[in-house]
Design a protein around this motif. Structure first.
Motif, PDB file in Angstrom:
ATOM      1  N   GLY A 180       0.894  -1.255   0.122  1.00 15.96           N
ATOM      2  CA  GLY A 180       0.099   0.365  -0.085  1.00 15.96           C
ATOM      3  C   GLY A 180       0.971   1.040  -0.027  1.00 15.96           C
ATOM      4  N   PHE A 181      -0.007   2.438   0.193  1.00 17.23           N
ATOM      5  CA  PHE A 181       0.856   3.965   0.126  1.00 17.23           C
ATOM      6  C   PHE A 181       1.875   3.817   1.250  1.00 17.23           C
ATOM      7  N   GLY A 182       3.153   4.042   0.938  1.00 14.02           N
ATOM      8  CA  GLY A 182       4.287   4.161   1.856  1.00 14.02           C
ATOM      9  C   GLY A 182       4.843   2.746   2.368  1.00 14.02           C
ATOM     10  N   GLY A 183       4.329   1.681   1.767  1.00 15.80           N
ATOM     11  CA  GLY A 183       4.793   0.567   2.153  1.00 15.80           C
ATOM     12  C   GLY A 183       6.063  -0.044   1.066  1.00 15.80           C
ATOM     13  N   ASP A 184       6.437  -1.057   1.207  1.00 20.03           N
ATOM     14  CA  ASP A 184       7.302  -1.437   0.377  1.00 20.03           C
ATOM     15  C   ASP A 184       7.279  -3.270   0.588  1.00 20.03           C
ATOM     16  N   ILE A 185       8.134  -3.965  -0.121  1.00 20.61           N
ATOM     17  CA  ILE A 185       8.306  -5.485   0.054  1.00 20.61           C
ATOM     18  C   ILE A 185       8.108  -6.080   1.421  1.00 20.61           C
ATOM     19  N   ASN A 186       8.599  -5.271   2.461  1.00 21.74           N
ATOM     20  CA  ASN A 186       8.923  -5.627   3.769  1.00 21.74           C
ATOM     21  C   ASN A 186       7.797  -5.728   4.485  1.00 21.74           C
ATOM     22  N   ILE A 187       6.496  -5.535   3.930  1.00 20.04           N
ATOM     23  CA  ILE A 187       5.513  -5.501   4.733  1.00 20.04           C
ATOM     24  C   ILE A 187       4.704  -7.083   4.653  1.00 20.04           C
ATOM     25  N   TRP A 188       5.453  -7.742   3.563  1.00 23.71           N
ATOM     26  CA  TRP A 188       5.015  -9.251   3.278  1.00 23.71           C
ATOM     27  C   TRP A 188       5.866 -10.060   4.053  1.00 23.71           C
TER      28      TRP A 188
ATOM     29  N   LEU B 273       6.182  -0.524  -5.588  1.00 25.49           N
ATOM     30  CA  LEU B 273       5.769   0.360  -6.638  1.00 25.49           C
ATOM     31  C   LEU B 273       6.423   1.451  -6.816  1.00 25.49           C
ATOM     32  N   PRO B 274       6.416   2.269  -7.946  1.00 23.76           N
ATOM     33  CA  PRO B 274       7.209   3.427  -8.096  1.00 23.76           C
ATOM     34  C   PRO B 274       6.944   4.333  -6.870  1.00 23.76           C
ATOM     35  N   GLY B 275       7.900   4.956  -6.744  1.00 26.29           N
ATOM     36  CA  GLY B 275       8.129   5.904  -5.599  1.00 26.29           C
ATOM     37  C   GLY B 275       8.320   5.117  -4.102  1.00 26.29           C
ATOM     38  N   HIS B 276       8.302   3.958  -4.077  1.00 24.05           N
ATOM     39  CA  HIS B 276       8.550   3.109  -2.737  1.00 24.05           C
ATOM     40  C   HIS B 276       9.607   2.183  -2.928  1.00 24.05           C
ATOM     41  N   GLY B 277      10.096   1.919  -1.661  1.00 24.76           N
ATOM     42  CA  GLY B 277      11.134   0.874  -1.379  1.00 24.76           C
ATOM     43  C   GLY B 277      12.260   1.142  -2.175  1.00 24.76           C
ATOM     44  N   GLY B 278      12.931   0.199  -2.932  1.00 25.27           N
ATOM     45  CA  GLY B 278      13.989   0.366  -3.720  1.00 25.27           C
ATOM     46  C   GLY B 278      13.642   0.602  -5.219  1.00 25.27           C
ATOM     47  N   SER B 279      12.334   0.967  -5.652  1.00 27.64           N
ATOM     48  CA  SER B 279      12.120   1.284  -7.235  1.00 27.64           C
ATOM     49  C   SER B 279      12.375   2.664  -7.431  1.00 27.64           C
ATOM     50  N   THR B 280      12.322   2.870  -8.609  1.00 32.42           N
ATOM     51  CA  THR B 280      12.384   4.460  -9.028  1.00 32.42           C
ATOM     52  C   THR B 280      11.497   5.378  -8.219  1.00 32.42           C
ATOM     53  N   LYS B 281      12.055   6.490  -7.974  1.00 37.44           N
ATOM     54  CA  LYS B 281      11.149   7.467  -7.342  1.00 37.44           C
ATOM     55  C   LYS B 281      10.293   8.303  -8.212  1.00 37.44           C
ATOM     56  N   ASP B 282      10.611   7.802  -9.626  1.00 39.60           N
ATOM     57  CA  ASP B 282       9.776   8.717 -10.643  1.00 39.60           C
ATOM     58  C   ASP B 282       8.217   8.124 -10.588  1.00 39.60           C
ATOM     59  N   VAL B 283       7.260   8.642 -10.187  1.00 38.42           N
ATOM     60  CA  VAL B 283       5.811   7.957 -10.198  1.00 38.42           C
ATOM     61  C   VAL B 283       5.172   8.344 -11.540  1.00 38.42           C
ATOM     62  N   GLY B 284       5.636   9.125 -12.483  1.00 40.31           N
ATOM     63  CA  GLY B 284       5.260   9.385 -13.855  1.00 40.31           C
ATOM     64  C   GLY B 284       3.875  10.333 -13.286  1.00 40.31           C
ATOM     65  N   GLU B 285       2.471   9.807 -13.804  1.00 39.46           N
ATOM     66  CA  GLU B 285       1.478  10.388 -13.455  1.00 39.46           C
ATOM     67  C   GLU B 285       1.246  10.178 -12.099  1.00 39.46           C
ATOM     68  N   GLY B 286       1.714   9.284 -11.254  1.00 38.57           N
ATOM     69  CA  GLY B 286       1.371   8.940  -9.897  1.00 38.57           C
ATOM     70  C   GLY B 286      -0.132   8.710  -9.772  1.00 38.57           C
TER      71      GLY B 286
END
Lengths: 338, 374
Positions: free
Chosen positions: B142-150, B168-181
């Motif tokens: 979810g919002f603000g989460g990452d793979i570690n919540i699992w 997801l984009p903007g989260h964890g170790g993924s790109t921080k470019d969320v595009g349209e978001g």
């Protein structure tokens, strides 16, 4: 995220900031490879190699200076006033005396003297601390000289993660920052994100939680406190370790809050004891947390003597886990191991 | 060994990649207690989080080998479970042999590491576990989460299939470019991830915002979604705790973050120092503030959910799990799902059932997957 050294973490921070912002420039003695050398990837990169490899990537943003500290530290202050973000390396803090006017009378005062209109975004990187058999002119922990001066920020990272994030924050800060690197910590490894990140200046880290005694430890002394904590824990004494990370501004809130909970304070500082961070923190706590204190604050510091050249004396000179544990036991009224 | 002798080892679990040891907080059942499979036996604290270790098999708790307060390496012996008929000498011999021969795993040895794949020009980090024949499973945080919540779920779900947890984009170790978001762009990334990994069809399970993505994907591409599990899901109604979203984005110091994260759990003690530090470390990465701001503006403008996808025509099997104490997305949204969905509401659980009631959620998901016979 990767496991890298404290030294590599600083190198990464410099590289990422030079990449992000071409006004970030890095210079100092042998920062490239020594004047006249080809200055390629295999060059020196500073006396310990912290800037190694940067010249190959940023040939227009890193250069060598002559051994003339007043000149290049003054140049950094001037460059900072006129739009660059210089990071100047002044090898050993022990040499800072030769350029003090540029630091405390010029760089530290510009904002104040020019009615708040001047910005001085400069960083002076410097090494401090004993432990590498380099005798008394290369081993001092002189940060209290700088914390005394309003207008300077003073940063002393204790881990690779903090070193990177604090270096990035220091470069982005609009005031002069003196950035202290402990030479013994250069080889220490830790988890550091690959991406850039900034740790706010003036924010302490609680390295370990505990309810019995607060230890405030600076730079390399954090690991001494952690070793003491493990030993004390097996005796039922739980210490809380606060690493201020930035000595000026100092995060007094975090220190007070911890002491209000534990009622006891031990400050561990590698510097000499008089007019030091240890005496400053002890006095701040005594003034502001007096009603919470259950014992007199203790200081574990180097003696009031220069760092010795004799290896066995140098080992005795630097606070060690045993001395930290003894000071903690003193605050809880236990006999000191002798 | 346990098959042959009728003994079951209760071992120190490995919750997350960095866990090398855990501390025994307290035993939840006495020696001699009758246990069912999945019963909570002992509470363990890792550097990141506290949780209960569950009984891997039915039987009697014959020995509490580890003492409260003791620190054990991953795989170390917490206790022994066996039928009441097994003689005490056999139990003692087992404990003795185990302690004499046990070698803790080398730090960081083995175990899966997160990997990165390029999806539409964006670097997406994911963690892959398992390699069974079953239809693969995607986990969307979810919002603000990452793979570690699992961390408590992924390995348990990976016994018969490959399970991918995605940042997801903007989260964890993924790109921080969320595009349209916005939701559409997030759905596109998940679809692109499936293409890049060669996954034609998957079980798609999402938590909170990840649930809205999973549901939208099932609407857009029903042929690529084998089943849906929506956990405390967004996208099922307009209400959301806008104050939480704002305080999470604003929190820059440990104390602020601790009180923000407290809203996620029914049991505040789960928010330990390391969890708070990890979130602060994430939030301080360059670009994260902007990424979260942009995503929140698109998905939760003015403290309301912008997207409530119409799931009424989604026919794939659907499991909906919610904590009764959820303070982020109201539990009443669990009523807004198609009639064929199986809905499970968990008591004493907040917005993070997959962490707070990991055992129950793993069981529910296990049954849900078994019932599909894939």
């Amino acid at each position: 995220m990767a496991r890298i050294t404290y030294m590599q973490a600083i190198n990464d921070a410099l590289a990422q900031e030079m990449e992000r912002d071409e006004t970030v420039v890095v210079f100092g003695e042998d920062n490239v490879g020594g004047t006249g050398s080809p200055g390629e990837m295999d060059a020196w990169g500073g006396v310990m190699g912290v800037t190694k490899g940067l010249y190959g990537k940023f040939p227009n943003q890193i250069f060598d200076t002559p051994i003339s500290e007043s000149a290049f530290i003054g140049a950094a202050a001037g460059a900072a006033c006129s739009g660059l973000r210089p990071v100047a390396e002044l090898m050993f803090v022990d040499f800072m005396g030769v350029c003090f006017d540029q630091i405390f009378n010029q760089a530290a005062k510009f904002k104040y003297m020019f009615g708040g209109k001047a910005k001085t975004p400069m960083v002076i990187r410097t090494m401090y601390g004993a432990g590498i058999r380099a005798a008394s002119q290369h081993s001092q922990a002189l940060y209290p000289l700088f914390t005394h001066i309003p207008g300077l920020k003073v940063v002393v990272p204790s881990t690779p993660y903090d070193a990177k994030g604090l270096m990035i924050a220091s470069i982005r800060d609009d005031d002069p920052v003196i950035f202290f690197e402990n030479k013994v910590l250069y080889a220490v490894e830790g988890e550091v994100p690959d991406e850039a990140y900034a740790i706010p200046l003036g924010e302490a880290e609680i390295v370990r939680e505990g309810d019995d005694v607060t230890i405030v430890a600076i730079g390399r002394m954090v690991s001494m406190a952690e070793q003491a904590a493990a030993d004390l824990s097996s005796d039922g004494i739980e210490v809380e370790i606060v690493d201020p990370r930035t000595l000026s501004p100092l995060d007094t809130d975090t220190i007070y809050e911890s002491v209000e909970n534990t009622g006891r304070l031990v400050v561990v500082d590698e510097a000499n004891p008089r007019c030091s961070m240890a005496s400053d923190i002890a006095s701040l706590v005594a003034q502001n947390c007096f009603e919470h204190l259950k014992a007199a604050p203790q200081m574990v510091t180097a003696p009031h003597a220069p760092p010795p050249f004799s290896p066995s004396l140098e080992d005795l000179y630097v606070p060690d886990p045993e001395k930290v544990a003894d000071a903690v036991r003193k605050t809880v009224g236990q006999g000191v191991a002798s | 060994m346990s098959e042959a002798t009728g003994l079951t080892k209760l071992g120190m679990p490995k919750w997350g990649l960095s866990m090398t040891e855990g501390t025994v907080v307290q035993w939840l059942v006495e020696e001699g207690a009758e246990l069912g499979k999945g019963d909570e036996v002992v509470e363990v604290e890792s550097e990141k989080i506290n949780n209960a270790v569950e009984s891997p098999a039915p039987g009697v708790l014959r020995r509490q080998v580890a003492k409260e307060g003791e620190v054990l390496p991953v795989g170390g012996l917490l206790g022994v479970i066996a039928d009441a008929s097994v003689p005490d000498e056999d139990i003692d011999a087992y404990v003795q042999e185990f302690q004499a021969t046990f070698v803790p795993e080398e730090e960081e040895a083995g175990g899966p590491e997160p990997e990165t794949v390029e999806v539409g020009g964006k670097n997406i980090q994911y963690l892959k576990m398992g390699e069974g024949e079953g239809v693969p499973l995607l986990l969307l945080h979810g919002f603000g989460g990452d793979i570690n919540i699992w961390v408590f779920n992924q390995e348990a779900l990976a016994a018969e299939r490959t399970v991918y947890a995605i940042d997801l984009p903007g989260h964890g170790g993924s790109t921080k470019d969320v595009g349209e978001g916005d939701l559409v762009s997030l759905v596109d990334v998940v679809e692109g991830f499936m293409d890049a990994m060669g996954i034609e069809k998957a079980h798609v399970f999402g938590h909170s915002m990840g649930g809205a993505i999973a549901g939208s994907l099932a609407i857009k591409h029903p042929e690529r979604v084998q089943s849906l599990a929506l956990i405390a899901s967004a996208g099922l109604g307009e209400e959301i705790n806008g104050e939480y979203i704002e305080s999470f984005i604003a929190a820059n110091r440990r104390k602020e973050m601790k009180s923000a994260l407290g809203l996620l759990f029914a049991d505040q003690d789960l928010v330990n120092r390391q969890l708070v530090n990890d979130v602060i470390k994430f939030k301080r990465l360059d670009g994260v503030d902007e990424a979260l701001r942009k995503t929140a503006n698109k998905l939760f403008p003015g403290g309301k959910q912008a997207d409530v996808p119409d799931l009424s025509n989604v026919e794939v099997p659907m499991l909906v799990v919610w904590g009764r104490e959820d303070q982020i997305v109201p539990v009443s949204h669990s009523e807004n799902v198609p009639g064929h969905a199986r809905v499970e509401i968990l008591d004493d659980t907040g917005h993070m059932p997959q962490m707070e009631a990991a055992g129950q959620v793993n069981r529910l998901i296990g049954e849900f997957l078994d019932s599909q016979d894939d």
